[in-house]
Design an enzyme around this catalytic site. Structure first.
Site, PDB file in Angstrom:
ATOM      1  CE  LYS A  59      30.250 -61.997 101.810  1.00  0.00           C
ATOM      2  NZ  LYS A  59      28.927 -61.952 102.454  1.00  0.00           N
ATOM      3  CD  GLN A 103      26.112 -64.295 102.396  1.00  0.00           C
ATOM      4  OE1 GLN A 103      27.282 -64.144 102.752  1.00  0.00           O
ATOM      5  NE2 GLN A 103      25.481 -63.411 101.654  1.00  0.00           N
ATOM      6  CG  ASP A 126      28.514 -59.011 107.487  1.00  0.00           C
ATOM      7  OD1 ASP A 126      29.261 -58.635 106.565  1.00  0.00           O
ATOM      8  OD2 ASP A 126      27.825 -60.047 107.433  1.00  0.00           O
TER       9      ASP A 126
END
Ligand code: NAP
Length: 305
Positions: A59, A103, A126
């Site tokens: 990412k 994460q 997200d």
């Protein structure tokens, strides 16, 4: 594991589509950054889960490739929850940060949902915050979870019509299955489908999956979907990403999807491979959401002047 001969026209090439999206984003971000600072993404990882380390590394690398500044905050596995929440609070109030990503999965002592809910919905790139899921359910989306969003883009790129189709989404997680089902059932170009959601309590999963014109597998059990569970001509999207031991490979493991490729491929009209299908789209959508967050933040700060 793929051992069948694969015709490229039956494969949905997520890597290629994501590559094109990243190129377009790079240009958009360049022009955005010319008017001020580049978008900034803060990525938090807690602990040393090897798969998570690979994902965050990717990412951060992809962010740099398209012109997004990022910082990787690495916290030890035993980080107390309060400390993690404080860190998120600081990022929430930092006007130089547009997007925040924690994460998943987190070490067991940390409450994932509490952590997700601490992220400001306007920086939740997200799309996991209940506000963002609720907005999607209310047909007023702000940030849409990257994986389902990427799948709708893939379907559209491959001109897969969803309107009136029977779609089966196997899996009802808040980050994949549920938002996926909401998107496909919503009004609009990549919606208007008749959606069935399956989960661990579904009786006779094969009977349900066989009704699907479009089957989306997001369960997390390697190769659970076999050829005889798929209707002839179905479009099959494999979200599953499980590491399974493979002593024959250099790394000692391989990545397996939820779909048994060899038996499903001959029946499908289109199918995503694992890897190279859904995964790259998830990362591309994260970058798209981060740019969107930066655009929103700049709009708000201009309005305050
Ligand atoms: P999750 O939170 O574990 O959810 C799994 C879902 O599958 C749950 O709803 C569960 O039902 C359901 N399920 C479990 N066993 C089942 C069975 N036998 N039959 C039908 N449904 C069953 O997983 P997730 O976060 O949604 O992720 C799913 C998979 O996608 C994982 O392999 C993950 O690594 C992968 N993933 C990939 C990407 C990507 O970018 N490629 C992104 C995100 C996730 P219950 O609700 O009843 O427990």
């Amino acid at each position: 594991m793929k051992t069948v001969d694969v015709a490229p026209e039956k494969l949905i090439d997520g890597k290629a589509v994501a590559g094109r999206i990243m190129k377009d984003l790079e240009a958009e971000i360049r022009s955005f950054s010319a008017g001020g600072r580049p978008p900034r993404l803060s990525v938090i990882i807690v602990g040393e889960n090897p798969a998570s380390q690979v994902y965050v590394g990717m990412k951060v690398k992809k962010a740099a490739a398209c012109g997004i500044d990022s910082d990787l905050i690495e916290l030890p596995a035993d980080t107390p929850e309060e400390l993690l929440l404080e860190r998120i609070d600081r990022l929430n109030s930092d006007r130089g940060v547009d997007g925040i990503l924690v994460q998943m999965p987190l070490p067991g002592h940390l409450d994932q949902q509490k952590v997700i809910e601490r992220i400001s919905p306007s920086k939740d790139v997200d799309g996991f915050h209940p506000c963002n899921l609720g907005r999607l359910a209310a047909d007023k989306p702000l940030f849409i979870s990257c994986t389902p969003l990427g799948i709708t883009v893939l379907l559209s790129e491959y001109r897969v019509r969803t309107e009136g189709k029977n779609v089966v989404v196997a899996g009802r997680s808040l980050i994949v299955g549920k938002p996926m089902a909401l998107l496909l059932a919503s009004r609009g170009k990549t919606g208007n489908a008749t959606v069935t959601i399956c989960h661990s309590k579904t009786e006779n999963l094969p009977a349900v999956t066989r009704t699907a014109d479009i089957l989306i597998a997001a369960i997390g059990i390697p190769e659970i979907i076999k050829g005889d569970m798929v209707r002839e001509g179905a479009v099959v999207i494999d979200v599953g990403t499980s590491r399974i031991e493979d002593p024959g490979s250099k790394k000692g493991y391989r990545i397996a999807g939820d779909v048994e490729f060899d038996s499903v491929y001959p029946r499908a009209s289109l199918i995503t491979p694992v890897p190279g299908g859904v995964g790259p789209m998830t990362v591309a959508m994260l970058m798209k959401n981060t740019l969107q967050a930066a655009v929103l933040a700049r709009g708000e700060s201009d309005a305050q002047r």
